[in-house]
Motif scaffolding. Structure first.
Motif, short mmCIF file in Angstrom:
data_model
loop_
_atom_site.label_atom_id
_atom_site.label_comp_id
_atom_site.label_asym_id
_atom_site.label_seq_id
_atom_site.Cartn_x
_atom_site.Cartn_y
_atom_site.Cartn_z
N SER A 233 -6.54 4.86 -3.66
CA SER A 233 -5.83 3.58 -3.57
C SER A 233 -6.80 2.44 -3.26
O SER A 233 -6.73 1.37 -3.87
N PHE B 290 2.50 1.72 -3.47
CA PHE B 290 1.50 2.03 -4.48
C PHE B 290 1.00 3.47 -4.34
O PHE B 290 0.83 4.18 -5.33
N THR B 291 0.78 3.89 -3.11
CA THR B 291 0.20 5.22 -2.87
C THR B 291 1.23 6.33 -3.02
O THR B 291 0.96 7.37 -3.63
N ALA C 163 -6.29 1.06 3.22
CA ALA C 163 -6.24 2.41 2.64
C ALA C 163 -7.43 3.25 3.08
O ALA C 163 -7.29 4.43 3.40
N LEU D 14 0.82 -1.20 0.00
CA LEU D 14 0.00 0.00 0.00
C LEU D 14 0.86 1.26 0.00
O LEU D 14 0.58 2.21 -0.74
#
Length: 383
Positions: free
Chosen positions: A103, A59-60, A156, A56
């Motif tokens: 996300s 990705f974010t 998220a 996470l």
């Protein structure tokens, strides 16, 4: 490298005068918040932090165009919010929470659509499934991947609330009144509900074989326009205490421009370049998505009595084995029916109408220019 939780939040060094600077500051706020959350998660369960949390965070922090925080920032500025200082820093930090909602939406959307790629890389569920297979672990790799992706999305969503809560404390302190939290409650709550409702309508349209253009537009408005532009603008304006007239004008602009963004994305799903979009071309058709482009093509084929065109379009929708040659045939049919030109024209109309709405009320000149610039991006054919 993410900042340790004891490090200070990003310093306020002047007003974010352009989109690139806003994007950089949003990334800093996200990195700061997620570093603290990751350290806390590591204390609870190190394997969880090393797997779900790490995915996470990467990705974010490392991906995304920050579209929603951008619109929230310019909504704040349009409503008279400060360009710099403690209140501006807190407002932009609050807007950064929207990126965690994004996300969540993307990771869950990829699971529901079975999409293998996101931002040019394996989607969360695909990456976790590949790890399972590489380790020759017990159980079904696909289900494992999907289960962990659901956890990533859930986390998220939870951490978005945490970031917003912390930012609102700082904003209320900077403004000297506990009112921003109350004002932002409506757009924050409505945005999340509309996002889920739009996803439901998208899935239902696929399952039921919906062909009406009105249904395709309804999905575009709820799934993208409201969630990506209208409500982020409303969110930023509410933080600044905007009057009803300005909120109405900004939301109207947001519906138009957000819908234009979605229709552009639909066009790129059939005509785009994967090197620029970060996802395979044709996936919307393979997944059975009922876009306005497809609905317009089907209607025009029915009106013309073109059975061959109808068969080409209907057979392509939901065909997981759709080849490049099949997709090329679909393009030829859509072009011949005038569906692509019709959607392009609709995008242009939406952009012009959205920009006109900004002239209906008095808003900050810098915000007006920025929103006009963002609107015209919706009309760019290769974006």
């Amino acid at each position: 490298m993410l900042r340790a939780s004891s490090d200070p939040a990003p310093a306020d060094t002047g007003p974010p005068a352009d989109d690139d600077l806003v994007v950089r500051r949003v990334r800093e706020h996200l990195a700061d918040h997620l570093a603290a959350r990751a350290r806390a998660a590591g204390a609870v369960a190190p394997p969880f932090a090393a797997t779900v949390v790490d995915w996470l965070v990467r990705f974010t922090v490392d991906g995304g165009k920050r579209t929603r925080p951008l619109f929230a920032w310019w909504g704040w500025r349009a409503a008279g919010g400060a360009a710099h200082g403690p209140a501006a820093t807190a407002a932009l930090r609050a807007a950064s929470a929207l990126e965690l909602i994004q996300s969540c939406a993307l990771v869950h959307d990829d699971v529901m659509d079975g999409s293998a790629l996101r931002r040019g890389r394996p989607a969360a569920h695909a990456a976790f499934a590949a790890e399972h297979r590489a380790g020759a672990w017990s159980g079904d790799a696909r289900r494992y991947g999907e289960a962990l992706a659901v956890l990533v999305g859930d986390l998220a969503l939870v951490w978005a609330d945490d970031l917003l809560d912390e930012a609102l404390d700082a904003l209320d302190a900077a403004l000297g009144e506990p009112s921003a939290r109350v004002r932002v409650r409506e757009p924050w709550r409505a945005m999340r509900t509309e996002m889920v409702a739009g996803q439901f309508l998208d899935l239902a349209a696929q399952a039921r074989g919906e062909e009406a253009e009105s249904a395709a537009l309804r999905v575009a408005v709820l799934k993208t326009a409201a969630y990506s532009v209208e409500r982020p603008l409303h969110f930023g304006a509410a933080l600044a205490g905007a009057d009803p007239a300005r909120v109405e004008a900004l939301r109207g602009y947001g519906r138009d421009i957000g819908t234009a963004f979605q229709l552009r994305d639909d066009l790129l799903g059939v005509y785009g370049d994967p090197a620029r979009t970060g996802k395979p071309v044709g996936d919307d058709l393979r997944e059975g998505k009922r876009t306005l482009l497809l609905a317009a093509g089907l209607r025009r084929a029915r009106e013309r009595g073109d059975a061959a065109a109808l068969d080409t379009l209907r057979s392509a929708v939901g065909d997981r084995g759709l080849t490049a040659a099949d997709l090329a045939a679909v393009r030829v049919v859509l072009d011949g029916l005038g569906a692509r030109d019709a959607v392009e024209a609709h995008v242009d109309r939406l952009v012009r109408r959205g920009v006109r709405r900004l002239g209906a009320v008095r808003i900050d000149a810098a915000a007006r220019d920025a929103l006009a610039r963002l609107a015209h991006r919706a009309a760019e054919r290769d974006q």
